[in-house]
Design a protein around this motif. Structure first.
Motif, PDB file in Angstrom:
ATOM      1  N   ALA A  87       0.817  -1.210   0.000  1.00 45.90           N
ATOM      2  CA  ALA A  87       0.000   0.000   0.000  1.00 45.90           C
ATOM      3  C   ALA A  87       0.851   1.261   0.000  1.00 45.90           C
ATOM      4  CB  ALA A  87      -0.931  -0.003   1.216  1.00 45.90           C
ATOM      5  N   ILE A  88       1.905   1.286   0.819  1.00 49.68           N
ATOM      6  CA  ILE A  88       2.771   2.468   0.893  1.00 49.68           C
ATOM      7  C   ILE A  88       3.522   2.671  -0.418  1.00 49.68           C
ATOM      8  CG2 ILE A  88       4.854   3.401   1.979  1.00 49.68           C
ATOM      9  CD1 ILE A  88       3.836   2.202   4.613  1.00 49.68           C
ATOM     10  N   ALA A  89       4.070   1.584  -0.957  1.00 47.97           N
ATOM     11  CA  ALA A  89       4.815   1.692  -2.214  1.00 47.97           C
ATOM     12  C   ALA A  89       3.917   2.184  -3.347  1.00 47.97           C
ATOM     13  CB  ALA A  89       5.442   0.338  -2.571  1.00 47.97           C
ATOM     14  N   LEU A  90       2.719   1.620  -3.464  1.00 49.58           N
ATOM     15  CA  LEU A  90       1.818   2.016  -4.541  1.00 49.58           C
ATOM     16  C   LEU A  90       1.250   3.408  -4.327  1.00 49.58           C
ATOM     17  CD1 LEU A  90      -0.223  -1.177  -5.501  1.00 49.58           C
ATOM     18  CD2 LEU A  90       1.348   0.119  -6.943  1.00 49.58           C
ATOM     19  N   ASN A  91       0.981   3.765  -3.087  1.00 46.14           N
ATOM     20  CA  ASN A  91       0.483   5.108  -2.807  1.00 46.14           C
ATOM     21  C   ASN A  91       1.488   6.157  -3.258  1.00 46.14           C
ATOM     22  OD1 ASN A  91       0.210   7.621  -1.004  1.00 46.14           O
ATOM     23  ND2 ASN A  91      -1.700   6.542  -0.564  1.00 46.14           N
ATOM     24  N   ASN A  92       2.755   5.952  -2.916  1.00 47.70           N
ATOM     25  CA  ASN A  92       3.795   6.894  -3.328  1.00 47.70           C
ATOM     26  C   ASN A  92       3.981   6.894  -4.840  1.00 47.70           C
ATOM     27  OD1 ASN A  92       4.373   7.706  -0.687  1.00 47.70           O
ATOM     28  ND2 ASN A  92       5.862   6.070  -0.383  1.00 47.70           N
ATOM     29  N   LEU A  93       3.903   5.720  -5.439  1.00 46.91           N
ATOM     30  CA  LEU A  93       4.067   5.619  -6.893  1.00 46.91           C
ATOM     31  C   LEU A  93       2.911   6.297  -7.619  1.00 46.91           C
ATOM     32  CD1 LEU A  93       6.120   4.373  -8.873  1.00 46.91           C
ATOM     33  CD2 LEU A  93       4.667   2.340  -8.962  1.00 46.91           C
ATOM     34  N   VAL A 121      10.684   3.798  -4.647  1.00 47.13           N
ATOM     35  CA  VAL A 121       9.482   3.694  -3.809  1.00 47.13           C
ATOM     36  C   VAL A 121       9.502   2.410  -2.990  1.00 47.13           C
ATOM     37  CG1 VAL A 121       8.088   5.136  -5.339  1.00 47.13           C
ATOM     38  CG2 VAL A 121       8.041   2.656  -5.634  1.00 47.13           C
ATOM     39  N   ILE A 122      10.130   1.363  -3.515  1.00 51.62           N
ATOM     40  CA  ILE A 122      10.301   0.134  -2.736  1.00 51.62           C
ATOM     41  C   ILE A 122      11.206   0.394  -1.537  1.00 51.62           C
ATOM     42  CG2 ILE A 122      11.398  -2.150  -2.783  1.00 51.62           C
ATOM     43  CD1 ILE A 122      10.248  -2.507  -5.607  1.00 51.62           C
ATOM     44  N   GLN A 123      12.257   1.172  -1.751  1.00 52.90           N
ATOM     45  CA  GLN A 123      13.150   1.530  -0.649  1.00 52.90           C
ATOM     46  C   GLN A 123      12.405   2.328   0.418  1.00 52.90           C
ATOM     47  OE1 GLN A 123      15.873   0.306   0.087  1.00 52.90           O
ATOM     48  NE2 GLN A 123      17.536   0.600  -1.346  1.00 52.90           N
ATOM     49  N   PHE A 124      11.605   3.281  -0.007  1.00 56.62           N
ATOM     50  CA  PHE A 124      10.830   4.080   0.958  1.00 56.62           C
ATOM     51  C   PHE A 124       9.892   3.186   1.762  1.00 56.62           C
ATOM     52  CE2 PHE A 124      11.461   7.924  -1.929  1.00 56.62           C
ATOM     53  CZ  PHE A 124      12.345   8.540  -1.065  1.00 56.62           C
ATOM     54  N   ALA A 125       9.227   2.250   1.083  1.00 57.00           N
ATOM     55  CA  ALA A 125       8.289   1.360   1.770  1.00 57.00           C
ATOM     56  C   ALA A 125       9.020   0.467   2.769  1.00 57.00           C
ATOM     57  CB  ALA A 125       7.529   0.513   0.756  1.00 57.00           C
TER      58      ALA A 125
END
Length: 273
Positions: A87-93, A121-125
């Motif tokens: 969810a976090i990765a896709l939200n940011n993307l 974005v994977i790193q951020f998640a």
């Protein structure tokens, strides 16, 4: 899933205190759901955005598959919550795609550039879900980058570009987090419809179902990612209560859940789902 002592469920006073504490956390998280955290829907507002249309129709699905395969295949991510990570990765993307503009002369986004964006974005998640303890190495992305492995300078610049585009809001409240906080409300709602010894397990099943519903909605349809995650969480939780075979006989659990959530949020603050 939160773990509570069974004695906790037998005490109305303690359950009430737990609901009040959860309500305060929910209201704090709802207050974070401002515009910088929200993704756009694929509506008329973005009909002229060539990058975003391409993202919604083609790139998002491929990017989601990469995010999920990374989570599945990367050992350092084994202990991270699946729903929150995706969810976090896709939200940011989603939000970054809506801000991205092609450079002069470009007709489409460069594939290597997009791979770098997905990696960032994977790193951020990973950093968000692990409290900064986990970093995903480039070796997990050999197939994506091939021989054109990005340098640390390129990665740092891309992460900074995303941070600036998203106003440094890269750890949005997730639907799964809201569902977890609603657990005390569920246990209170089902307690009267089932024996005490089963109420905890029933509530855990309901929360798991709600998280599964929300994960499927947010991950597979960009329009859901454009909605407040709190609204999706409340809707998914209500659906899970209604569908649960152990709470459907008397029909009071859903009504009690909705009433207590509204009352508790009203007491904790002005925020309402």
């Amino acid at each position: 899933m939160p773990s509570y002592d069974n004695d906790f469920y037998h005490s109305t006073v303690l359950i009430s205190e737990q609901r009040e504490a959860a309500a305060e956390s929910i209201c704090d998280m709802i207050s974070l759901e401002k515009e910088p955290y929200r993704a756009p829907s694929s509506s008329e507002d973005f009909a002229s955005n060539v990058v975003y249309i391409n993202y919604v129709t083609r790139l998002r699905e491929a990017s989601r598959a990469i995010i999920e395969s990374t989570l599945r295949d990367c050992p350092v991510l084994a202990s991270i919550d699946h729903a929150d990570f995706v969810a976090i990765a896709l939200n940011n993307l989603d939000r970054f795609a809506a801000t991205y503009s092609l450079e002069a002369g470009q007709r489409a986004i460069d594939q290597r550039k997009w791979s770098l964006i997905v990696y960032a974005v994977i790193q951020f998640a990973a950093e968000t879900c692990s409290g900064g303890k986990v970093q995903v190495g480039l070796e997990a992305f050999d197939q994506m980058f091939g021989k054109a492995v990005p340098t640390m300078h390129e990665i740092s610049n891309m992460k900074l570009e995303i941070l600036m585009a998203l106003h440094f809001k890269v750890n949005p409240p997730t639907c799964g987090e809201f569902c977890q906080l609603l657990y005390p409300f569920v246990i209170s709602a089902v307690h009267e419809e089932s024996s005490s010894q089963h109420s905890a397990s029933i509530s855990e099943e309901i929360v798991r179902d709600a998280i599964k519903f929300s994960e499927e909605a947010s991950c597979y349809d960009v329009r859901f990612m454009g909605q407040k995650q709190s609204n999706i969480a409340f809707s998914c939780m209500a659906h899970a209560i209604q569908q649960n075979k152990c709470t459907s006989t008397k029909g009071n659990a859903l009504q009690k859940f909705q009433m207590e959530v509204r009352e508790a949020l009203g007491l904790a603050g002005d925020a309402h789902p």
